[in-house]
Motif scaffolding. Structure first.
Motif, PDB file in Angstrom:
ATOM      1  N   LEU A  67       1.040  -1.284   0.088  1.00  0.00           N
ATOM      2  CA  LEU A  67      -0.083  -0.377  -0.582  1.00  0.00           C
ATOM      3  C   LEU A  67       0.784   1.168   0.264  1.00  0.00           C
ATOM      4  O   LEU A  67       0.238   2.121  -0.333  1.00  0.00           O
ATOM      5  N   SER A  68       1.692   1.147   0.278  1.00  0.00           N
ATOM      6  CA  SER A  68       2.825   2.380   1.119  1.00  0.00           C
ATOM      7  C   SER A  68       3.438   2.597  -0.664  1.00  0.00           C
ATOM      8  O   SER A  68       3.142   4.149  -1.219  1.00  0.00           O
ATOM      9  N   VAL A  69       4.276   1.299  -1.503  1.00  0.00           N
ATOM     10  CA  VAL A  69       3.912   1.774  -3.114  1.00  0.00           C
ATOM     11  C   VAL A  69       2.565   2.241  -3.773  1.00  0.00           C
ATOM     12  O   VAL A  69       2.768   3.451  -4.339  1.00  0.00           O
ATOM     13  N   LEU A  70       1.522   1.707  -3.641  1.00  0.00           N
ATOM     14  CA  LEU A  70       0.767   2.511  -4.244  1.00  0.00           C
ATOM     15  C   LEU A  70       0.363   3.931  -3.554  1.00  0.00           C
ATOM     16  O   LEU A  70      -0.322   4.781  -4.617  1.00  0.00           O
ATOM     17  N   GLU A  71       0.602   4.328  -2.658  1.00  0.00           N
ATOM     18  CA  GLU A  71       0.264   6.012  -2.171  1.00  0.00           C
ATOM     19  C   GLU A  71       1.113   6.616  -3.257  1.00  0.00           C
ATOM     20  O   GLU A  71       0.867   7.838  -3.353  1.00  0.00           O
ATOM     21  N   GLN A  72       2.060   6.515  -4.527  1.00  0.00           N
ATOM     22  CA  GLN A  72       2.468   7.503  -4.636  1.00  0.00           C
ATOM     23  C   GLN A  72       2.380   7.639  -6.627  1.00  0.00           C
ATOM     24  O   GLN A  72       2.390   7.921  -7.019  1.00  0.00           O
ATOM     25  N   GLY A  73       0.859   6.163  -5.886  1.00  0.00           N
ATOM     26  CA  GLY A  73       1.060   6.661  -7.637  1.00  0.00           C
ATOM     27  C   GLY A  73       0.337   5.210  -8.681  1.00  0.00           C
ATOM     28  O   GLY A  73       0.413   4.122  -7.512  1.00  0.00           O
ATOM     29  N   PRO A  74      -0.075   4.736  -9.381  1.00  0.00           N
ATOM     30  CA  PRO A  74      -0.534   3.879 -10.399  1.00  0.00           C
ATOM     31  C   PRO A  74       0.819   2.810 -10.750  1.00  0.00           C
ATOM     32  O   PRO A  74       1.412   3.595 -10.928  1.00  0.00           O
ATOM     33  N   VAL A  75       0.973   1.546 -10.604  1.00  0.00           N
ATOM     34  CA  VAL A  75       2.218   0.893 -10.817  1.00  0.00           C
ATOM     35  C   VAL A  75       1.599  -0.410 -11.091  1.00  0.00           C
ATOM     36  O   VAL A  75       0.375  -1.021 -11.238  1.00  0.00           O
ATOM     37  N   HIS A  76       2.806  -0.985 -11.651  1.00  0.00           N
ATOM     38  CA  HIS A  76       2.840  -2.264 -12.659  1.00  0.00           C
ATOM     39  C   HIS A  76       3.142  -2.931 -11.074  1.00  0.00           C
ATOM     40  O   HIS A  76       4.094  -2.473 -10.633  1.00  0.00           O
ATOM     41  N   LEU A  77       3.240  -4.241 -11.377  1.00  0.00           N
ATOM     42  CA  LEU A  77       4.145  -5.611 -10.221  1.00  0.00           C
ATOM     43  C   LEU A  77       4.832  -5.712 -10.314  1.00  0.00           C
ATOM     44  O   LEU A  77       5.115  -5.411  -9.374  1.00  0.00           O
ATOM     45  N   PRO A  78       5.429  -5.139 -11.675  1.00  0.00           N
ATOM     46  CA  PRO A  78       7.455  -5.379 -11.352  1.00  0.00           C
ATOM     47  C   PRO A  78       7.369  -4.183 -10.787  1.00  0.00           C
ATOM     48  O   PRO A  78       8.170  -4.606  -9.517  1.00  0.00           O
ATOM     49  N   THR A  79       6.806  -3.342 -10.296  1.00  0.00           N
ATOM     50  CA  THR A  79       7.420  -1.956  -9.822  1.00  0.00           C
ATOM     51  C   THR A  79       6.796  -2.157  -7.930  1.00  0.00           C
ATOM     52  O   THR A  79       7.944  -2.043  -6.805  1.00  0.00           O
ATOM     53  N   VAL A  80       5.598  -2.852  -7.965  1.00  0.00           N
ATOM     54  CA  VAL A  80       5.788  -3.072  -6.872  1.00  0.00           C
ATOM     55  C   VAL A  80       6.435  -3.995  -6.101  1.00  0.00           C
ATOM     56  O   VAL A  80       7.246  -3.787  -4.354  1.00  0.00           O
ATOM     57  N   VAL A  81       6.843  -5.097  -6.536  1.00  0.00           N
ATOM     58  CA  VAL A  81       8.005  -6.264  -6.579  1.00  0.00           C
ATOM     59  C   VAL A  81       9.761  -4.640  -6.273  1.00  0.00           C
ATOM     60  O   VAL A  81      10.127  -5.339  -5.225  1.00  0.00           O
TER      61      VAL A  81
END
Length: 259
Positions: free
Chosen positions: A24-38
């Motif tokens: 969720l912390s990564v999603l706070e920065q905006g839309p992201v693809h799965l590899p970016t979350v990883v």
């Protein structure tokens, strides 16, 4: 052992919660693809994939048309509730401070509810049969000061007044307050207006009439008017003041389902 590297991620000591929090912390920065979350979380791809699908079912995450993950509708609802709770807490502090400063028996904030009015917050010196007016229950408009302020805005806006009534309503709107005696004693009602000048709420103070004779002191009125101005800046947006509505469609699982 997996090291979580997501920004603004504060560990709770519960592994699965820390991993979800990192996502969720990564999603706070905006839309992201799965590899970016990883890459941003330091979690393995299977773990991220499994948890993202799980939190999608809970409505905490969803995927947009580009397949990027974004904050879900449930988080939006929680944010609205949190914003409203903070606003209500600050509002109650304001009412409590005004009651302490003026020595009023009660300080309340009222809003319109159709053709009725509703007490949405209050600060009381003592709970008594007269002072306990069941906050949250809508009551019909009457001839009391609070109702007179509401009706002054309503009648002039709809051109429903003539003659002496028009003069009284115009005077209330120009002055911004009115006082009178009710069952609770002497009541002062002050308009709380929004930026557009329209009436958003009415602030009321009550005090036994025998203690204040027939009117509130000028200093009390001044304090109440200043408090109303501060409250007008703290009131939630109109669409956020009512109960938070459920979305029509339940959260749906979208986005990639496999590696």
């Amino acid at each position: 052992m997996v090291t979580i590297t997501a920004p603004s991620s504060v560990p709770s000591g519960v592994g699965v919660l820390d991993k979800v929090s990192a996502i969720l912390s990564v999603l706070e920065q905006g839309p992201v693809h799965l590899p970016t979350v990883v890459s941003e979380t330091g979690l393995t791809r299977p773990t991220v994939h499994r948890l993202v699908l799980a939190v999608q079912d809970l409505g905490l995450v969803e995927a947009d048309q580009q397949g990027q993950f974004i904050a879900g509708p449930r988080l939006a609802r929680l944010a609205m509730v949190a914003h409203q709770a903070i606003a209500v807490r600050e509002l109650r502090r304001e009412l409590g401070a005004l009651r302490a400063t003026t020595g009023a028996r009660s300080v309340r904030l009222h809003q319109r509810h159709g053709d009725q009015r509703l007490c949405v917050a209050e600060a009381l010196r003592h709970k008594t049969a007269l002072s306990d007016r069941n906050p949250g229950r809508a009551v019909a408009m009457g001839t009391d000061p609070v109702s007179r302020v509401f009706l002054a805005w309503q009648r002039l806006s709809r051109s429903h007044v003539t003659g002496s009534d028009a003069a009284e309503c115009s005077g209330i709107r120009h002055r911004g307050w009115v006082q009178g005696v009710t069952d609770e004693g002497l009541v002062l009602a002050v308009a709380v207006c929004g930026r557009d000048g329209e009436l958003a709420a009415v602030l009321s103070l009550s005090s036994p009439s025998r203690r204040t004779r027939c009117s509130f002191r000028r200093e009390v009125i001044k304090n109440a008017v200043e408090a109303a101005a501060r409250i007008s800046r703290r009131l939630p947006a109109q669409e956020s003041t009512g109960p938070v509505k459920e979305l029509e469609d339940p959260p749906r699982r979208v986005g990639p389902r496999s590696e």
